[in-house]
Design a protein around this motif. Sequence first.
Motif, PDB file in Angstrom:
ATOM      1  N   PRO A  91      -3.156  20.996 -47.489  1.00 30.56           N
ATOM      2  CA  PRO A  91      -1.811  21.412 -47.068  1.00 30.56           C
ATOM      3  C   PRO A  91      -1.640  21.304 -45.552  1.00 30.56           C
ATOM      4  O   PRO A  91      -2.565  21.593 -44.784  1.00 30.56           O
ATOM      5  CB  PRO A  91      -1.735  22.863 -47.540  1.00 30.56           C
ATOM      6  CG  PRO A  91      -2.726  22.957 -48.659  1.00 30.56           C
ATOM      7  CD  PRO A  91      -3.846  22.035 -48.267  1.00 30.56           C
ATOM      8  N   VAL A  92      -0.466  20.884 -45.136  1.00 31.45           N
ATOM      9  CA  VAL A  92      -0.178  20.687 -43.723  1.00 31.45           C
ATOM     10  C   VAL A  92       1.047  21.526 -43.356  1.00 31.45           C
ATOM     11  O   VAL A  92       2.107  21.383 -43.966  1.00 31.45           O
ATOM     12  CB  VAL A  92       0.099  19.207 -43.398  1.00 31.45           C
ATOM     13  CG1 VAL A  92       0.452  19.042 -41.927  1.00 31.45           C
ATOM     14  CG2 VAL A  92      -1.100  18.353 -43.775  1.00 31.45           C
ATOM     15  N   SER A  93       0.896  22.404 -42.361  1.00 31.20           N
ATOM     16  CA  SER A  93       2.008  23.222 -41.868  1.00 31.20           C
ATOM     17  C   SER A  93       2.608  22.565 -40.634  1.00 31.20           C
ATOM     18  O   SER A  93       1.882  22.101 -39.744  1.00 31.20           O
ATOM     19  CB  SER A  93       1.529  24.634 -41.520  1.00 31.20           C
ATOM     20  OG  SER A  93       1.071  25.295 -42.689  1.00 31.20           O
ATOM     21  N   VAL A  94       3.928  22.540 -40.575  1.00 29.20           N
ATOM     22  CA  VAL A  94       4.640  21.801 -39.531  1.00 29.20           C
ATOM     23  C   VAL A  94       5.589  22.734 -38.798  1.00 29.20           C
ATOM     24  O   VAL A  94       6.482  23.329 -39.411  1.00 29.20           O
ATOM     25  CB  VAL A  94       5.423  20.622 -40.141  1.00 29.20           C
ATOM     26  CG1 VAL A  94       6.154  19.850 -39.043  1.00 29.20           C
ATOM     27  CG2 VAL A  94       4.493  19.698 -40.921  1.00 29.20           C
ATOM     28  N   LEU A  95       5.412  22.858 -37.478  1.00 31.69           N
ATOM     29  CA  LEU A  95       6.333  23.606 -36.641  1.00 31.69           C
ATOM     30  C   LEU A  95       7.431  22.675 -36.122  1.00 31.69           C
ATOM     31  O   LEU A  95       7.287  21.443 -36.162  1.00 31.69           O
ATOM     32  CB  LEU A  95       5.580  24.231 -35.466  1.00 31.69           C
ATOM     33  CG  LEU A  95       4.529  25.295 -35.808  1.00 31.69           C
ATOM     34  CD1 LEU A  95       3.788  25.726 -34.545  1.00 31.69           C
ATOM     35  CD2 LEU A  95       5.173  26.481 -36.484  1.00 31.69           C
ATOM     36  N   PRO A  96       8.524  23.241 -35.607  1.00 34.25           N
ATOM     37  CA  PRO A  96       9.618  22.379 -35.117  1.00 34.25           C
ATOM     38  C   PRO A  96       9.189  21.338 -34.091  1.00 34.25           C
ATOM     39  O   PRO A  96       9.766  20.240 -34.057  1.00 34.25           O
ATOM     40  CB  PRO A  96      10.595  23.397 -34.511  1.00 34.25           C
ATOM     41  CG  PRO A  96      10.394  24.624 -35.329  1.00 34.25           C
ATOM     42  CD  PRO A  96       8.924  24.665 -35.618  1.00 34.25           C
ATOM     43  N   ILE A  97       8.193  21.655 -33.260  1.00 36.98           N
ATOM     44  CA  ILE A  97       7.782  20.702 -32.221  1.00 36.98           C
ATOM     45  C   ILE A  97       7.098  19.468 -32.803  1.00 36.98           C
ATOM     46  O   ILE A  97       6.959  18.460 -32.117  1.00 36.98           O
ATOM     47  CB  ILE A  97       6.843  21.374 -31.186  1.00 36.98           C
ATOM     48  CG1 ILE A  97       5.658  22.035 -31.893  1.00 36.98           C
ATOM     49  CG2 ILE A  97       7.603  22.357 -30.316  1.00 36.98           C
ATOM     50  CD1 ILE A  97       4.620  22.602 -30.944  1.00 36.98           C
ATOM     51  N   ARG A  98       6.672  19.527 -34.069  1.00 39.56           N
ATOM     52  CA  ARG A  98       5.969  18.393 -34.650  1.00 39.56           C
ATOM     53  C   ARG A  98       6.912  17.349 -35.231  1.00 39.56           C
ATOM     54  O   ARG A  98       6.515  16.210 -35.479  1.00 39.56           O
ATOM     55  CB  ARG A  98       4.988  18.877 -35.721  1.00 39.56           C
ATOM     56  CG  ARG A  98       4.042  17.793 -36.191  1.00 39.56           C
ATOM     57  CD  ARG A  98       2.860  18.332 -36.947  1.00 39.56           C
ATOM     58  NE  ARG A  98       2.010  17.264 -37.442  1.00 39.56           N
ATOM     59  CZ  ARG A  98       0.905  17.451 -38.155  1.00 39.56           C
ATOM     60  NH1 ARG A  98       0.514  18.688 -38.441  1.00 39.56           N
ATOM     61  NH2 ARG A  98       0.184  16.427 -38.579  1.00 39.56           N
ATOM     62  N   TRP A  99       8.166  17.738 -35.466  1.00 33.03           N
ATOM     63  CA  TRP A  99       9.130  16.774 -35.976  1.00 33.03           C
ATOM     64  C   TRP A  99       9.501  15.782 -34.871  1.00 33.03           C
ATOM     65  O   TRP A  99       9.834  16.181 -33.756  1.00 33.03           O
ATOM     66  CB  TRP A  99      10.385  17.478 -36.462  1.00 33.03           C
ATOM     67  CG  TRP A  99      10.196  18.224 -37.755  1.00 33.03           C
ATOM     68  CD1 TRP A  99       9.821  19.531 -37.896  1.00 33.03           C
ATOM     69  CD2 TRP A  99      10.372  17.714 -39.069  1.00 33.03           C
ATOM     70  NE1 TRP A  99       9.759  19.868 -39.216  1.00 33.03           N
ATOM     71  CE2 TRP A  99      10.095  18.769 -39.968  1.00 33.03           C
ATOM     72  CE3 TRP A  99      10.747  16.459 -39.578  1.00 33.03           C
ATOM     73  CZ2 TRP A  99      10.171  18.604 -41.355  1.00 33.03           C
ATOM     74  CZ3 TRP A  99      10.838  16.305 -40.957  1.00 33.03           C
ATOM     75  CH2 TRP A  99      10.547  17.372 -41.827  1.00 33.03           C
ATOM     76  N   ARG A 100       9.462  14.510 -35.171  1.00 34.21           N
ATOM     77  CA  ARG A 100       9.871  13.486 -34.211  1.00 34.21           C
ATOM     78  C   ARG A 100      11.390  13.472 -34.112  1.00 34.21           C
ATOM     79  O   ARG A 100      12.091  13.328 -35.121  1.00 34.21           O
ATOM     80  CB  ARG A 100       9.355  12.115 -34.652  1.00 34.21           C
ATOM     81  CG  ARG A 100       9.728  10.989 -33.697  1.00 34.21           C
ATOM     82  CD  ARG A 100       9.339   9.653 -34.297  1.00 34.21           C
ATOM     83  NE  ARG A 100       9.809   8.544 -33.477  1.00 34.21           N
ATOM     84  CZ  ARG A 100       9.998   7.307 -33.918  1.00 34.21           C
ATOM     85  NH1 ARG A 100       9.755   7.018 -35.182  1.00 34.21           N
ATOM     86  NH2 ARG A 100      10.419   6.360 -33.102  1.00 34.21           N
ATOM     87  N   TYR A 101      11.884  13.645 -32.912  1.00 38.33           N
ATOM     88  CA  TYR A 101      13.324  13.677 -32.678  1.00 38.33           C
ATOM     89  C   TYR A 101      13.837  12.246 -32.573  1.00 38.33           C
ATOM     90  O   TYR A 101      13.386  11.445 -31.748  1.00 38.33           O
ATOM     91  CB  TYR A 101      13.612  14.444 -31.386  1.00 38.33           C
ATOM     92  CG  TYR A 101      15.063  14.451 -30.976  1.00 38.33           C
ATOM     93  CD1 TYR A 101      16.019  15.115 -31.731  1.00 38.33           C
ATOM     94  CD2 TYR A 101      15.475  13.799 -29.807  1.00 38.33           C
ATOM     95  CE1 TYR A 101      17.354  15.128 -31.343  1.00 38.33           C
ATOM     96  CE2 TYR A 101      16.796  13.816 -29.406  1.00 38.33           C
ATOM     97  CZ  TYR A 101      17.733  14.476 -30.191  1.00 38.33           C
ATOM     98  OH  TYR A 101      19.052  14.488 -29.793  1.00 38.33           O
TER      99      TYR A 101
END
Length: 301
Positions: A91-101
């Motif tokens: 499982p991988v947890s993703v914070l907002p900073i990890r999303w590519r804008y």
Amino acid sequence: PILELSWDSEVGVGGVKQFRSDGSMLSLCFSRFEIGDRRPHGLFLGGDLPYGDPSRADDHDSSGFGYYDGEDWHHIWCAVDEGFKIFGEKPVSVLPIRWRYLGSKVLKDTEEEVILESDHELVLEKSRIQMKRFVSFRAGEDYFILKVRFTNIGSEPVVYGYSWGDEPWVGHYGASRGDVGWYADGLIKTETFISPVRYKYVGYWDYGNDAAGESHDFSGYANFVEWISPAPSFVFLSNSIERCCNESVPLSSSSDRVISIGWLNQLLLPGESRDYTLAIGMAKLDPQTGMPKKPPVFLSY
């Protein structure tokens, strides 16, 4: 009331102010906060007005979702905690900073309504997810609409969880003291799970929690979040974003009285999309009951 938009599409940062004829103001700030030493980009609520803005409050009460009553700022919502977790062998947890804008668009910008869109992408070993975020804010309303759309643009099915939450520090930035939960059935004084089917909204009221030994000499401001669609898997109020709930434990944390909303075990087949829609705002007191009252919510987009 009129709206004023300040938005940098290239960086994905900015905000909207609502000026009212009585001298009051609502302010929304997006992606003006840091997670560690990095900033998110796009329509993530949180952060201060920029330096040099004459409306900026040095005590951060104008940050996130702030309300100016004509004399002082009052904090309504803070930098919201959002999580996205992809399930699988690892499982991988993703914070907002990890999303590519990928960029953003101003879909509407008038004195009566502002609609914004920000686009994001997440690429992992076997998964590729697109996220579009939409914010709609209308003059005269005490809330904004957030719609988050996830699309599986990969070739394999994806099972994920999505969560939205905050320790809003209603009244004044940095302190949960005085914040007591409220919903359609009255006050929530202890850590509590709420049925997301029976109820449609919940909030905090800066009134004082007598179960935590607090008096009722706080600011009196209140917030609310309404889950419009789909119904969440869980909603809880707790003293920690990490856990819930012990209903014998009062909401008493000095800094972390939280609201957490989550959708578990969400399946997206390749090419499939799903929207999550929330109304996030401020609740005023009902003079007849003395309790906060959620405003009626309308979807315009």
